[in-house]
Design a protein around this motif. Structure first.
Motif, PDB file in Angstrom:
ATOM      1  N   ARG A 268       0.282  -1.395  -0.054  1.00 11.47           N
ATOM      2  CA  ARG A 268      -0.079  -0.171   0.033  1.00 11.47           C
ATOM      3  C   ARG A 268       1.099   0.826  -0.183  1.00 11.47           C
ATOM      4  O   ARG A 268       1.392   1.568   0.880  1.00 11.47           O
ATOM      5  CB  ARG A 268      -1.003  -0.253   0.791  1.00 11.47           C
ATOM      6  N   VAL A 269       0.842   1.845  -1.034  1.00  9.71           N
ATOM      7  CA  VAL A 269       1.231   3.599  -0.807  1.00  9.71           C
ATOM      8  C   VAL A 269       0.250   4.104  -0.302  1.00  9.71           C
ATOM      9  O   VAL A 269      -1.088   4.111  -0.225  1.00  9.71           O
ATOM     10  CB  VAL A 269       1.503   4.091  -1.776  1.00  9.71           C
ATOM     11  N   SER A 270       0.245   5.701   0.153  1.00  6.55           N
ATOM     12  CA  SER A 270      -0.346   6.170   0.884  1.00  6.55           C
ATOM     13  C   SER A 270      -0.044   7.986   0.647  1.00  6.55           C
ATOM     14  O   SER A 270       1.499   8.547   0.249  1.00  6.55           O
ATOM     15  CB  SER A 270       0.214   6.506   2.535  1.00  6.55           C
ATOM     16  N   LEU A 271      -1.001   8.655  -0.173  1.00 12.41           N
ATOM     17  CA  LEU A 271      -0.635  10.081  -0.076  1.00 12.41           C
ATOM     18  C   LEU A 271      -1.353  10.865   0.759  1.00 12.41           C
ATOM     19  O   LEU A 271      -2.529  10.461   1.272  1.00 12.41           O
ATOM     20  CB  LEU A 271      -1.627  10.363  -1.924  1.00 12.41           C
ATOM     21  N   LYS A 272      -0.592  11.766   1.270  1.00 13.43           N
ATOM     22  CA  LYS A 272      -0.778  12.371   2.348  1.00 13.43           C
ATOM     23  C   LYS A 272      -0.317  14.013   2.426  1.00 13.43           C
ATOM     24  O   LYS A 272       0.800  14.210   1.383  1.00 13.43           O
ATOM     25  CB  LYS A 272       0.673  12.508   3.624  1.00 13.43           C
ATOM     26  N   ILE A 273      -1.631  14.587   2.750  1.00  8.57           N
ATOM     27  CA  ILE A 273      -1.405  16.036   2.077  1.00  8.57           C
ATOM     28  C   ILE A 273      -1.469  17.065   3.698  1.00  8.57           C
ATOM     29  O   ILE A 273      -2.816  16.549   3.793  1.00  8.57           O
ATOM     30  CB  ILE A 273      -2.174  16.445   0.774  1.00  8.57           C
ATOM     31  N   TRP A 274      -0.695  17.617   3.693  1.00  4.40           N
ATOM     32  CA  TRP A 274      -0.961  18.435   4.608  1.00  4.40           C
ATOM     33  C   TRP A 274      -0.720  19.730   4.451  1.00  4.40           C
ATOM     34  O   TRP A 274       0.072  20.027   2.898  1.00  4.40           O
ATOM     35  CB  TRP A 274       0.180  18.370   5.595  1.00  4.40           C
ATOM     36  N   VAL A 275      -1.914  20.643   4.398  1.00  4.72           N
ATOM     37  CA  VAL A 275      -1.855  22.536   4.070  1.00  4.72           C
ATOM     38  C   VAL A 275      -1.624  23.291   5.217  1.00  4.72           C
ATOM     39  O   VAL A 275      -1.838  22.822   6.257  1.00  4.72           O
ATOM     40  CB  VAL A 275      -3.140  22.737   3.397  1.00  4.72           C
ATOM     41  N   LEU A 276      -1.059  24.435   4.969  1.00  5.52           N
ATOM     42  CA  LEU A 276      -0.551  25.213   5.439  1.00  5.52           C
ATOM     43  C   LEU A 276      -1.598  25.927   6.128  1.00  5.52           C
ATOM     44  O   LEU A 276      -1.732  27.281   4.659  1.00  5.52           O
ATOM     45  CB  LEU A 276       0.855  25.439   5.486  1.00  5.52           C
ATOM     46  N   ASP A 277      -1.960  26.601   6.877  1.00 10.17           N
ATOM     47  CA  ASP A 277      -3.054  27.695   7.579  1.00 10.17           C
ATOM     48  C   ASP A 277      -1.835  28.494   8.687  1.00 10.17           C
ATOM     49  O   ASP A 277      -1.098  27.835   9.271  1.00 10.17           O
ATOM     50  CB  ASP A 277      -3.916  27.452   7.313  1.00 10.17           C
ATOM     51  N   GLN A 278      -2.747  30.010   9.400  1.00  7.28           N
ATOM     52  CA  GLN A 278      -2.000  30.608  10.731  1.00  7.28           C
ATOM     53  C   GLN A 278      -1.746  29.913  10.884  1.00  7.28           C
ATOM     54  O   GLN A 278      -1.137  29.772  12.336  1.00  7.28           O
ATOM     55  CB  GLN A 278      -3.130  31.448  10.876  1.00  7.28           C
ATOM     56  N   SER A 279      -2.762  28.033  11.520  1.00  2.17           N
ATOM     57  CA  SER A 279      -2.154  27.277  12.284  1.00  2.17           C
ATOM     58  C   SER A 279      -0.959  26.826  12.668  1.00  2.17           C
ATOM     59  O   SER A 279      -0.763  26.215  13.934  1.00  2.17           O
ATOM     60  CB  SER A 279      -3.879  26.728  13.378  1.00  2.17           C
ATOM     61  N   GLY A 280      -1.183  26.478  11.447  1.00  2.00           N
ATOM     62  CA  GLY A 280       0.422  25.490  11.103  1.00  2.00           C
ATOM     63  C   GLY A 280       0.531  24.771  10.243  1.00  2.00           C
ATOM     64  O   GLY A 280      -0.607  24.774   9.781  1.00  2.00           O
ATOM     65  N   TRP A 281       0.851  23.492  10.227  1.00  2.00           N
ATOM     66  CA  TRP A 281       0.466  23.068   8.533  1.00  2.00           C
ATOM     67  C   TRP A 281      -0.569  22.092   9.235  1.00  2.00           C
ATOM     68  O   TRP A 281      -0.400  20.882  10.666  1.00  2.00           O
ATOM     69  CB  TRP A 281       1.794  22.094   8.732  1.00  2.00           C
ATOM     70  N   ASN A 282      -1.701  21.920   8.846  1.00  2.00           N
ATOM     71  CA  ASN A 282      -2.112  20.798   9.025  1.00  2.00           C
ATOM     72  C   ASN A 282      -2.810  19.290   8.278  1.00  2.00           C
ATOM     73  O   ASN A 282      -2.766  20.243   6.900  1.00  2.00           O
ATOM     74  CB  ASN A 282      -3.900  21.653   9.964  1.00  2.00           C
ATOM     75  N   LYS A 283      -3.132  18.136   8.775  1.00  2.00           N
ATOM     76  CA  LYS A 283      -3.147  16.911   8.093  1.00  2.00           C
ATOM     77  C   LYS A 283      -4.442  17.135   7.519  1.00  2.00           C
ATOM     78  O   LYS A 283      -5.322  16.928   8.169  1.00  2.00           O
ATOM     79  CB  LYS A 283      -2.835  15.521   8.075  1.00  2.00           C
ATOM     80  N   GLU A 284      -4.708  17.000   5.854  1.00  2.00           N
ATOM     81  CA  GLU A 284      -5.820  17.515   5.340  1.00  2.00           C
ATOM     82  C   GLU A 284      -6.129  16.342   4.652  1.00  2.00           C
ATOM     83  O   GLU A 284      -7.164  15.284   4.746  1.00  2.00           O
ATOM     84  CB  GLU A 284      -5.378  17.925   3.940  1.00  2.00           C
ATOM     85  N   TYR A 285      -5.786  15.212   3.705  1.00  2.00           N
ATOM     86  CA  TYR A 285      -5.922  14.009   3.488  1.00  2.00           C
ATOM     87  C   TYR A 285      -4.773  13.096   3.708  1.00  2.00           C
ATOM     88  O   TYR A 285      -3.330  13.198   3.744  1.00  2.00           O
ATOM     89  CB  TYR A 285      -5.505  14.632   2.149  1.00  2.00           C
ATOM     90  N   ASN A 286      -5.234  11.615   3.883  1.00  2.00           N
ATOM     91  CA  ASN A 286      -3.944  10.731   4.114  1.00  2.00           C
ATOM     92  C   ASN A 286      -4.562   9.627   2.990  1.00  2.00           C
ATOM     93  O   ASN A 286      -5.836   8.884   3.369  1.00  2.00           O
ATOM     94  CB  ASN A 286      -4.262  10.154   5.614  1.00  2.00           C
ATOM     95  N   ILE A 287      -4.046   9.410   1.724  1.00  2.00           N
ATOM     96  CA  ILE A 287      -5.285   7.974   0.945  1.00  2.00           C
ATOM     97  C   ILE A 287      -4.397   7.761   0.779  1.00  2.00           C
ATOM     98  O   ILE A 287      -3.188   7.555   0.468  1.00  2.00           O
ATOM     99  CB  ILE A 287      -5.517   9.206  -0.140  1.00  2.00           C
ATOM    100  N   ASN A 288      -5.404   5.917   1.142  1.00  2.00           N
ATOM    101  CA  ASN A 288      -4.016   4.770   0.781  1.00  2.00           C
ATOM    102  C   ASN A 288      -3.950   4.569  -1.066  1.00  2.00           C
ATOM    103  O   ASN A 288      -5.776   3.992  -1.049  1.00  2.00           O
ATOM    104  CB  ASN A 288      -4.695   4.318   1.566  1.00  2.00           C
ATOM    105  N   LEU A 289      -3.599   3.905  -1.080  1.00  2.00           N
ATOM    106  CA  LEU A 289      -3.321   3.018  -2.991  1.00  2.00           C
ATOM    107  C   LEU A 289      -3.288   1.984  -2.807  1.00  2.00           C
ATOM    108  O   LEU A 289      -2.405   1.397  -2.238  1.00  2.00           O
ATOM    109  CB  LEU A 289      -3.216   4.574  -3.548  1.00  2.00           C
ATOM    110  N   VAL A 290      -3.110   1.094  -3.881  1.00  2.00           N
ATOM    111  CA  VAL A 290      -2.284   0.240  -4.043  1.00  2.00           C
ATOM    112  C   VAL A 290      -1.074  -0.215  -4.231  1.00  2.00           C
ATOM    113  O   VAL A 290      -1.113   1.651  -5.710  1.00  2.00           O
ATOM    114  CB  VAL A 290      -3.333  -0.869  -5.402  1.00  2.00           C
ATOM    115  N   SER A 291      -0.794  -0.655  -4.637  1.00  2.00           N
ATOM    116  CA  SER A 291       1.271   0.222  -4.184  1.00  2.00           C
ATOM    117  C   SER A 291       0.901   0.027  -5.885  1.00  2.00           C
ATOM    118  O   SER A 291       2.277   1.164  -6.858  1.00  2.00           O
ATOM    119  CB  SER A 291       2.040  -0.719  -4.431  1.00  2.00           C
TER     120      SER A 291
END
Lengths: 357, 160
Positions: A268-291
């Protein structure tokens, strides 16, 4: 009855780019009008919610494909005799690209600005600077409505210099404010568009580096020609095997994107996305995909992504990995490609030189 | 000029006379939205019938209907869609010209957008006829332009 030029303008400034390109054939004055900065400014103010389109850039190929909801257009040989076309992102609907040539036993890099809608091209003259060591490039403008596009060139073999090229002066000028001292081990741009509110970003280190504690992000603000630096999100890097990481623009914010293999489940691969806003880096997505899923780009401002399986078609998927759309004319094959999202616009470059299909 | 108390103008109606001699009533607050009308009221006073030589009895009631809705703050996307639904392209053009003459900003902008929406998928010939413009390209120039921009003609039905 004839409406007169002023009333014509009022209506024409509401038309979408494809219609305007077709109506250039109506009469000569319209053909000239649609390229004027004044008409562009008026048009730009009206286009509040334009649908985005896409350009596909291929690894080691000299052509591009334009993809929009009703059209699939291949442009063969965007740049004659080039080996490869690389993108440095887009701004106000214009792309900055480099075409790599092999000529007289040397590699040459021709930088161009290109508008996929009008097909207008501007070839950038080489910098007079002597430092030629693996430069990093950034593309942007100081204003979201501006047509004075700029390119920043940063020398990675650090000698503390950078230069800026602007369309209005057609010349390279060294920056007043030097970049902060950083050891740059990653000498290529992000796969994504990294221009966020006039600021361009690069990651300067690699997960393979010894003592990697997080992404070191260098940035250049086109509004005041200043460099800056920030750190990417902290997470437990030891649990993952990195395939790649990058910075991107998602919904007008800076995002950090990591494509990782989980050490305890390598299928499994994971696509992880954090977005930067006033409060810092917030994890927005954690998408699991077949490798063996090939990821090919982000879509709809990062809320969807492109990809597919080998010998299947390109698809767009939501955050759960469900298929939204299939593009049967675009196979997922051995030729690697990347899909770039952009806002189609009629922004003029002032050269009246074009590259057609 | 001293500001008039709103209560004294809110129930006042103004008489407008079209170019073909018909008279229509409009509330003073709606008349304010049409700058040409307001200028005439300022010059001639609000007790006499205001002559509008370039607007006719086919269009004025429609314009009055729009601004009646506007002063009560009820203009929605649905209302605007309904408003132009039964008008053909030429009727909208006449209304657009009337809104321009009356300097009625909000209606003018809405109609500009609506005309652009109607023309979006139309052919080059249709647009020439609609705007009343002549083709000043030579046949060679035009066919070269069309070939270069071939992608923008995809899916568009050309006129006979």
């Amino acid at each position: 009855m004839s409406l007169g030029i002023d009333l014509e303008n009022e209506i024409l400034a509401w038309l979408p780019p494809k219609s305007l390109m077709r109506f250039r054939c109506v009469q000569k004055s319209w053909n000239l009008l649609f390229e004027t900065p004044n008409f562009y400014k008026k048009w730009r103010m009206n286009m509040s919610d334009c649908r985005s389109d896409h350009v596909i850039f291929y690894e080691k190929e000299p052509y591009v494909t334009l993809l929009s909801s009703d059209n699939l257009i291949h442009i063969r040989s965007l740049y004659y005799q080039a080996i490869e076309i690389k993108s440095y992102g887009s701004c106000n609907g214009v792309f900055c690209l480099s075409a790599l040539f092999w000529f007289n036993s040397s590699w040459f890099d021709q930088l161009i600005m290109w508008n996929p809608v009008t097909r207008e091209v501007h070839r950038i003259p080489p910098t007079p600077c002597l430092n030629s060591g693996s430069p990093l490039y950034g593309f942007g403008a100081d204003d979201p409505n501006s047509t004075d596009f700029k390119i920043v060139r940063l020398h990675t073999t650090y000698d503390g210099t950078a230069e800026v090229y602007s369309l209005s002066t057609k010349s390279w000028i060294p920056t007043q404010n030097p970049p902060p001292f950083t050891i740059i081990t990653r000498r290529h741009n992000s796969k994504f568009n990294t221009l966020v509110n006039g600021v361009y970003h690069w990651i300067t280190n690699d997960p393979d580096d010894y003592n990697y504690n997080g992404a070191n992000i260098l940035c250049f603000d086109f509004r005041n020609n200043q460099f800056g630096q920030l750190i990417g999100p902290a997470f437990s890097y030891e649990d993952y095997s990195f395939l790649w990481d990058d910075v991107a623009e998602i919904e007008s914010s800076l995002a950090y994107v990591a494509y990782v293999l989980q050490c305890n489940s390598p299928e499994r691969v994971s696509l992880k996305i954090w977005v930067l806003d006033q409060s810092g880096w917030n994890k927005e997505y954690n998408i699991n995909l077949v490798s063996h899923f090939h990821l090919c780009g982000l879509w709809k401002n990062g809320t969807q992504f492109f990809g597919g399986y080998l010998e299947g078609s390109l698809t767009s998927r939501d955050r759960q990995g469900n298929t939204i759309c299939r593009f049967d004319q675009i196979p997922v094959g051995f030729t690697k490609y990347w899909v770039h999202e952009y806002m189609p616009s009629i922004a003029p470059l002032g050269t009246r030189q074009y590259i057609y299909d | 000029m001293a500001q008039e108390a709103s209560s004294s103008t809110s129930s006042k109606t103004i008489s407008l006379k079209t170019g073909d001699g018909e008279i229509f009533e409009i509330e003073a607050s709606a008349a304010k939205q049409m700058k040409t009308v307001q200028r005439l009221i300022d010059d001639l006073g609000d007790d006499i019938t205001i002559p509008l030589h370039n607007v006719f009895s086919k269009e004025l009631p429609k314009i009055i209907e729009y601004y009646k809705k506007d002063i009560t703050g009820e203009i929605t996307k649905d209302f605007e869609a309904e408003f132009v639904k039964d008008l053909n392209d030429d009727e909208v053009k006449v209304l657009f010209l009337a809104a321009n003459y009356l300097d009625a900003n909000k209606l003018f902008e809405f109609l500009s957008q609506n005309i652009a929406d109607r023309l979006e998928s139309k052919s080059v010939e249709y647009v020439r006829k609609y705007f009343g413009v002549e083709n000043d390209f030579t046949p060679e120039e035009e066919s070269k332009l069309r070939e270069e921009r071939a992608w923008s003609f995809r899916g568009i039905k050309e006129d006979e």
